[in-house]
Design an enzyme around this catalytic site. Sequence first.
Site, PDB file in Angstrom:
ATOM      1  N   HIS A  37      63.780  29.531  38.178  1.00 10.61           N
ATOM      2  CA  HIS A  37      63.004  30.216  37.103  1.00 10.61           C
ATOM      3  C   HIS A  37      63.370  30.243  35.853  1.00 10.61           C
ATOM      4  O   HIS A  37      64.678  30.695  35.578  1.00 10.61           O
ATOM      5  CB  HIS A  37      62.551  31.835  37.744  1.00 10.61           C
ATOM      6  N   GLU A  52      65.149  33.024  33.620  1.00 10.36           N
ATOM      7  CA  GLU A  52      66.377  33.930  34.163  1.00 10.36           C
ATOM      8  C   GLU A  52      67.606  33.366  33.475  1.00 10.36           C
ATOM      9  O   GLU A  52      68.291  32.758  34.389  1.00 10.36           O
ATOM     10  CB  GLU A  52      66.122  34.050  35.774  1.00 10.36           C
ATOM     11  N   HIS A  88      68.998  33.987  41.142  1.00  6.87           N
ATOM     12  CA  HIS A  88      68.141  34.575  40.383  1.00  6.87           C
ATOM     13  C   HIS A  88      68.311  35.462  39.658  1.00  6.87           C
ATOM     14  O   HIS A  88      69.537  36.170  39.810  1.00  6.87           O
ATOM     15  CB  HIS A  88      66.716  34.647  41.305  1.00  6.87           C
ATOM     16  N   GLU A 104      69.744  37.949  43.623  1.00  7.08           N
ATOM     17  CA  GLU A 104      68.956  38.598  42.317  1.00  7.08           C
ATOM     18  C   GLU A 104      69.830  39.144  41.718  1.00  7.08           C
ATOM     19  O   GLU A 104      70.465  40.414  41.975  1.00  7.08           O
ATOM     20  CB  GLU A 104      67.614  39.456  42.981  1.00  7.08           C
TER      21      GLU A 104
END
Length: 439
Positions: A191, A194, A315, A390
């Site tokens: 992504h 990020e 992420h 994350e």
Amino acid sequence: RYRAGQSSMMSLKTGLFLILCLTTAVLLCNGERVRYDNYRVYKVKATTLNGLKILRKMEETNNSLHYLDEVHKIEKPINIVVAPHKLTDFLSALNENEITYELLEENVQKAIDKDYEQVATGRAILNRWRKYQTLDSNYNWLVGLARSYPGVVTVIEGGKSYEKRSILGVKISYNNGSKQKPGIFLEAGIHAREWIAPATATYVINELLTSSDEEVKEIAQNYDWYVFPHANPDGYVYTHTTDRMWRKTRQPHGTCYGADPNRNWNVFWNTVGTSSEPCSNIYAGSAANSEIEVKSLSNYITALKDNIQLYISLHSFSQYLLYPYGHTNQLPDNVKDFEQVYNVTVKALNKRYETVYTGGNIYDAIYPAAGSSVDFAYTKLGIRMAFCFELRPNGSFNGNGMELPADQIQPTAAELLDGLVAMVGEVKSLGYFKNYFYL
């Protein structure tokens, strides 16, 4: 001197260029970045099923709203960036549908300006983890590692992007003669916005090569590491040059650009937690593997599948540690092992700075998300240990930047490395690396 016909053609081309510049902001003919002056960020929470449906509908149909989280559950807060001209309608919809909200930021552009100030230039590039790096800076550094560590570091290419950029990574393999060691695959930056994920991946690479810590040296020397800091290079460059909030790839789909590359893998593609609307941030693409970045990287990993026993995806944000599945709340058959590795890893993540990570299976812990790299590795390639981190922060918008202030790069990456040490050790103790050679 131009002939009359050439002059007319030049005038026509110039006229068309001017029209495009004036009418198509997406093209940004003047080279300026997208601005978000007076855009606001709201933390919103649906309190009813109807409110949840309204939030989902607005995400699908309103391009003036940028969802920083995905709509999943009642009472689960999400962050939404709202254009100034949509503010009245947006707040009216929330008030009419029992959706609570809180203003987090009155002017997103101020935070974006702070982010761009944290990108390394000139000699600051030498302090790699004090500022964020451009793609070229990171790629030049990877290439330099192969020269600095001959026989240990090999530059590898996981494919090409839509805009013909290489998906570069490194293989780190300390000399072990002809013996094969367990393989660990780590990808980051799928992504685009990020930024902390590629920064953390490069920190891990550096520590695997330079750390004097015995535990880090052990996981460096006893495993073959395949690390790709930029799984979506086009998108990453676009966040630097044009739109800080960009998340997707850059391949055009009709009048819109890009698909979510972590919804495009060929595993339960477009079944849940995705969108068929090309303008959506969670657009799954026109078909599985429609994005060349996903297709080429999945082919690369597939060719390695017999050598990889642990798959890791980086992420941000939310401070979660996640494992399969994303397409269903059904748990994997080795869920007890996943839970054991999870518990050890989040404990290690907490030790250095008391950072709290939570998580579990993707579907329940964060949201349904079919077509992810982690599910592909686990389901299609049979890599029995596959995780998604994350990273920091635990909320998407803290007023200091779209993701994370640069002074938190090193703490974030250091605690992640602590987690990796614990994770690798626990996966080994469970027998997933058996029958391999260790130094």
